[in-house]
Design a protein around this motif. Structure first.
Motif, mmCIF file in Angstrom:
data_model
loop_
_atom_site.group_PDB
_atom_site.id
_atom_site.type_symbol
_atom_site.label_atom_id
_atom_site.label_comp_id
_atom_site.label_asym_id
_atom_site.label_seq_id
_atom_site.Cartn_x
_atom_site.Cartn_y
_atom_site.Cartn_z
ATOM 1 N N GLN A 115 109.547 16.662 46.614
ATOM 2 C CA GLN A 115 109.238 17.491 47.889
ATOM 3 C C GLN A 115 107.725 17.575 48.023
ATOM 4 O O GLN A 115 107.450 18.101 49.048
ATOM 5 C CB GLN A 115 110.007 18.608 48.053
ATOM 6 N N SER A 116 106.874 17.521 46.993
ATOM 7 C CA SER A 116 105.676 17.903 46.992
ATOM 8 C C SER A 116 104.756 16.424 47.399
ATOM 9 O O SER A 116 105.221 15.570 46.870
ATOM 10 C CB SER A 116 105.158 18.432 45.796
ATOM 11 N N PHE A 117 103.816 16.568 48.048
ATOM 12 C CA PHE A 117 102.894 15.589 48.445
ATOM 13 C C PHE A 117 102.181 14.896 47.110
ATOM 14 O O PHE A 117 102.247 13.935 46.972
ATOM 15 C CB PHE A 117 101.830 15.804 49.025
ATOM 16 N N ASN A 140 103.961 15.101 44.210
ATOM 17 C CA ASN A 140 104.922 14.480 43.412
ATOM 18 C C ASN A 140 104.810 15.145 41.776
ATOM 19 O O ASN A 140 105.126 14.435 41.013
ATOM 20 C CB ASN A 140 104.966 12.865 43.029
ATOM 21 N N GLY A 185 101.893 20.943 49.198
ATOM 22 C CA GLY A 185 102.470 20.345 50.499
ATOM 23 C C GLY A 185 103.886 20.265 50.546
ATOM 24 O O GLY A 185 104.353 19.858 51.620
ATOM 25 N N TYR A 186 104.426 21.132 49.939
ATOM 26 C CA TYR A 186 106.176 21.237 50.049
ATOM 27 C C TYR A 186 106.460 21.590 51.264
ATOM 28 O O TYR A 186 107.446 20.952 51.682
ATOM 29 C CB TYR A 186 106.576 22.087 48.789
ATOM 30 N N THR A 187 106.045 22.662 51.771
ATOM 31 C CA THR A 187 106.436 23.152 53.155
ATOM 32 C C THR A 187 105.706 22.442 54.401
ATOM 33 O O THR A 187 106.020 22.844 55.481
ATOM 34 C CB THR A 187 106.341 24.568 53.320
ATOM 35 N N TRP A 219 106.234 19.300 55.278
ATOM 36 C CA TRP A 219 106.900 17.887 55.723
ATOM 37 C C TRP A 219 107.215 18.445 57.034
ATOM 38 O O TRP A 219 107.900 19.501 57.421
ATOM 39 C CB TRP A 219 108.117 17.654 54.875
#
Length: 301
Positions: free
Chosen positions: A260-262, A264, A297-299, A301
Motif C-alpha cells: 500500500q506504500s509508494f 513498498n 504514501g499509504y493514504t 492513493w
C-alpha cells in the motif's frame, strides 16, 4: 518539509548509526556547542520532556531524538518495573555524547490518572519545568471481525489508546501551565485513525486513533491561550515491536502493509525522529491542532 531540513542538518553533523535489537542508536561527532548552534530553532536546549512507552519503539526513538537535540532530561514512562535492553543500550549511547540530555526511566501506568498526575508533577517539580510530552503508549488489541468484539475487547484498547493518551497529555499540560512555560504536546495517532486498513480488522484500534486525532484538535483549541501547542502524529506502518509481533504471527501482513506504500516497505522508527523533533521545538511554533501524516504514501492513493 521542516523534518527534511532537520535531517539534512543532522547529516551535516555526521551522525553514524548502529543497531541493537532493532533500536537505532547514534553518535554525534561534533561538540555540544556546534550541535546546538547548528540545530537553530530545532534545538531543545535545557528542555524537559516526558515520553510514554519510552522503553522501546517510537517512544524510545522520540527520547533519543530529543536527547540529541540538547534536552536536559527526557523521562521515559512505561509499565515494566525495570527498563529493557534497548533502553539501557540507548542510555549508554546518550551518556557518551557530550552535552546530550539525560535519559531517565520511571515506572507508571498511563491508565491510572491519579498516579500519572502525581508522577508528572514530581518530575516537573524536580526539574523546575515541563516542556514536551509525547504520548506513545498504545496497543493494537485483538484482530477479529467487528461483529465479534466484546465490551472487554474495546475497554482494553480504549483504556490505553484513548484514556491513557489523554491522561498523559493532561498531566503534562497541567505542569506546563503551572510553570508558565510554552509547551508542545505530541499525541501519537496513526493513519488507522483516518482510513480503514486493508485486510486488517482492528476496529477498536482504528476508532481509538481517530479519537486521538480529534483530541489533539480540541486540546489545541483550549490550550492555545496558555501557549501550549498540541498536535497529533499519524505514522504509517513502522517496524516497531508491536508490528513485528503481528507479522511474526501473521507473515502475510508484511506484504499487505508494504504494497500500500509508494515505497513498498514499512517505515523505520528512526525515520520519525525528524518530525518529532520539529514538533517539539520552536521550529514548529505556528503549528498546533494539526495531524501530521508520515506514511510512505499509504493514504495518498
Amino acid at each position: 518539509m521542516a523534518h527534511l531540513i532537520l535531517l539534512a542538518i543532522l547529516r551535516r553533523s555526521q551522525i553514524s548509526s548502529i543497531h541493537k535489537n532493532g533500536v537505532s542508536l547514534a553518535s554525534l561527532h561534533s561538540t555540544p556547542a556546534i550541535q546546538r548552534d547548528g540545530l537553530g530553532d530545532f534545538a531543545l536546549t535545557d528542555r524537559v520532556a516526558i515520553v510514554t512507552e519510552g522503553n522501546r519503539g517510537l517512544g524510545l526513538e522520540a527520547a533519543l531524538a530529543f536527547s540529541m537535540a540538547g534536552s536536559r532530561a527526557v523521562y521515559c514512562l512505561d509499565l515494566p518495573e525495570k527498563p529493557g535492553e534497548d533502553w539501557n543500550a540507548a542510555r549508554q549511547s546518550i551518556a557518551k555524547l557530550g552535552g546530550a540530555g539525560r535519559l531517565e526511566y520511571v515506572t507508571t501506568d498511563v491508565r491510572d490518572q491519579k498516579r500519572l498526575l502525581k508522577t508528572v508533577e514530581e518530575i516537573a517539580t524536580k526539574e523546575g519545568r515541563m516542556d514536551v510530552c509525547v504520548t506513545a503508549a498504545g496497543i493494537s488489541g485483538a484482530a477479529r471481525p467487528c461483529l465479534e468484539y466484546t465490551e472487554e475487547d474495546l475497554e482494553e484498547v480504549y483504556a490505553v489508546n484513548l484514556k491513557g493518551v489523554f491522561f498523559a497529555a493532561q498531566a503534562a499540560a497541567k505542569q506546563m501551565d503551572r510553570f508558565q512555560i510554552p509547551g508542545s504536546i505530541i499525541l501519537l495517532a496513526s493513519i488507522a485513525g483516518s482510513v480503514a486498513l486493508k485486510h486488517t480488522p482492528v476496529l477498536p484500534y482504528n476508532t481509538s486513533k481517530a479519537a486521538v486525532i480529534q483530541m489533539a484538535r480540541v486540546m489545541a483549541c483550549e490550550l492555545a491561550q496558555k501557549n501550549i501547542r498540541v498536535n497529533s502524529l499519524s505514522p504509517g506502518f513502522i517496524e516497531t515491536p508491536m508490528t513485528t509481533a503481528i507479522i511474526s504471527a501473521r507473515p502475510e501482513f508484511q506484504a499487505i502493509w508494504s504494497e500500500q506504500s509508494f515505497m513498498n516497505r514499512l517505515g523505520k522508527p528512526r525515520e520519525l525522529r525528524g518530525i518529532m523533533t520539529w514538533l517539539a521545538s520552536d521550529a514548529s511554533s505556528f503549528c498546533t491542532g494539526s495531524n501530521i501524516v508520515v506514511d510512505g504514501g499509504y493514504t495518498a492513493w
